[in-house]
Design an enzyme around this catalytic site. Structure first.
Site, PDB file in Angstrom:
ATOM      1  N   ARG A   8     -12.880   5.746 -12.771  1.00  0.00           N
ATOM      2  CA  ARG A   8     -11.747   5.069 -13.392  1.00  0.00           C
ATOM      3  C   ARG A   8     -11.826   3.546 -13.347  1.00  0.00           C
ATOM      4  NH1 ARG A   8     -12.089   9.175 -15.020  1.00  0.00           N
ATOM      5  NH2 ARG A   8     -10.623  10.926 -15.100  1.00  0.00           N
TER       6      ARG A   8
ATOM      7  N   SER B  64      -1.505   9.629 -16.317  1.00  0.00           N
ATOM      8  CA  SER B  64      -1.753   9.811 -14.886  1.00  0.00           C
ATOM      9  C   SER B  64      -1.471   8.512 -14.135  1.00  0.00           C
ATOM     10  CB  SER B  64      -3.201  10.236 -14.644  1.00  0.00           C
ATOM     11  OG  SER B  64      -3.450  11.514 -15.204  1.00  0.00           O
TER      12      SER B  64
ATOM     13  N   GLU C 104      -3.595   4.181 -10.926  1.00  0.00           N
ATOM     14  CA  GLU C 104      -4.455   4.232 -12.107  1.00  0.00           C
ATOM     15  C   GLU C 104      -3.809   3.441 -13.234  1.00  0.00           C
ATOM     16  OE1 GLU C 104      -6.261   7.597 -15.167  1.00  0.00           O
ATOM     17  OE2 GLU C 104      -6.103   8.065 -13.031  1.00  0.00           O
TER      18      GLU C 104
END
EC number: 1.3.1.98
Length: 307
Positions: free
Chosen positions: A179, A228, A298
């Site tokens: 990520r 998310s 995130e």
């Protein structure tokens, strides 16, 4: 909050600029959460050359941030000082395919890239169908879903540096990790090339349908959300930790942890950016208390809090 209007000075310093400059432009409607204050300046470049010209002549003292469709973003209520750059689909949203290569502008939706690949019989990019963002964000965050990640298919990416210089980054140059990428955060990605595998079109479509079905049944995709919220810790799932900490349906003001998927925060209708960020921090604290594991955001959070 209202920032000083610096657009006249910018226009005077950049007589050949072709893009649009807007002062104190609200960012709330440009994010999926629908919260946040204004950008001191919102710049929409006409094309890559216009973006490079703008950055080359922009004072290095002014902070710069780029946004796509705002699907993975919290803008704080005090707004964003400096310049927010938004790449418009008209100039940066084209996609194309030839042989086993798919090309895409940074403003192209991830979903559209998957559709372009499918139409050309190129497999391996079905995972993009389940990511609610743009290619620019996918490059910056190594976006992934359903077992695939951007690093698995990227050939090269093009970006403009803070000094207006154009750069081409190979897959290795991107320094992808989970990520995230290791490219200088000041670089603004403008386009990318991906390689897949020539695959039966019916098989690609079936896989994309599986991805869509998973999203519709497991995620609150019709809510005001940012996707998310936290990265999955190594060997664990963020949503399981959040659920175990008793945070399902937890609320702060108008923000709530989704009942459908605990790693999604939603704006129930009147949330502020402060509500959503506070809820996220409350979840992080409770997870740390119950499991000893620290969750990492995130979702990107930008701007200043409202005083």
């Amino acid at each position: 909050m209202t920032f000083p209007d610096i657009t006249p000075d910018l226009k005077a310093a950049m007589p050949e600029l072709r893009g649009r400059l807007l002062a104190n432009q609200s960012l709330a409607e440009l994010t999926w959460f629908r919260v946040g204050g204004p950008a001191q300046v919102l710049f929409t470049p006409a094309d890559e050359d216009d973006l490079a010209y703008f950055l080359k002549h922009l004072s290095k003292e002014l902070p710069v941030y780029v946004i796509g469709v705002g699907s993975n973003l919290i803008v704080r209520d005090g707004g964003m000082p400096g310049v927010v750059i938004r790449l418009a689909p008209r100039a940066f949203g084209e996609t194309g395919a030839a042989d086993d290569i798919v090309t895409a502008g940074a403003a192209a939706l991830d979903k559209r890239v998957a559709e372009t690949a499918a139409a050309a019989g190129i497999g391996g990019m079905e995972f993009f169908f389940g990511i609610p963002g743009t290619i620019g964000g996918a490059l910056r965050m190594n976006a992934g879903a359903n077992g695939g990640e951007t690093k698995d298919v990227l050939v090269e990416a093009t970006g403009i540096g803070r000094d207006g210089t154009r750069h081409i980054f190979s897959n290795a140059d991107m320094k992808f990790v989970y990520r995230n990428s290791g490219v200088d955060p000041s670089v603004i990605f403008t386009s990318a090339r991906f390689r897949g595998k020539v695959t039966d079109a019916a098989a690609i479509r079936a896989r994309m349908q599986d991805v869509q079905t998973h999203r519709e049944t497991a995620q609150p995709i019709r809510e005001k959300t940012g996707g998310s919220t936290f990265k999955n810790p190594p060997g664990n799932s963020a949503w399981k930790l959040i659920d175990a900490a008793g945070c399902r349906r937890l609320k702060v003001g108008g923000a709530q942890v989704s009942e459908m998927h605990c790693n999604f925060l939603i704006n129930t209708g009147n949330a502020t950016g402060h509500d959503i960020e506070t809820l996220g921090e409350t979840v992080r604290e409770r997870v740390k208390q119950t499991s000893g594991i620290e969750l990492h955001w995130e979702i990107k959070r930008i701007g200043i809090g409202k005083s």
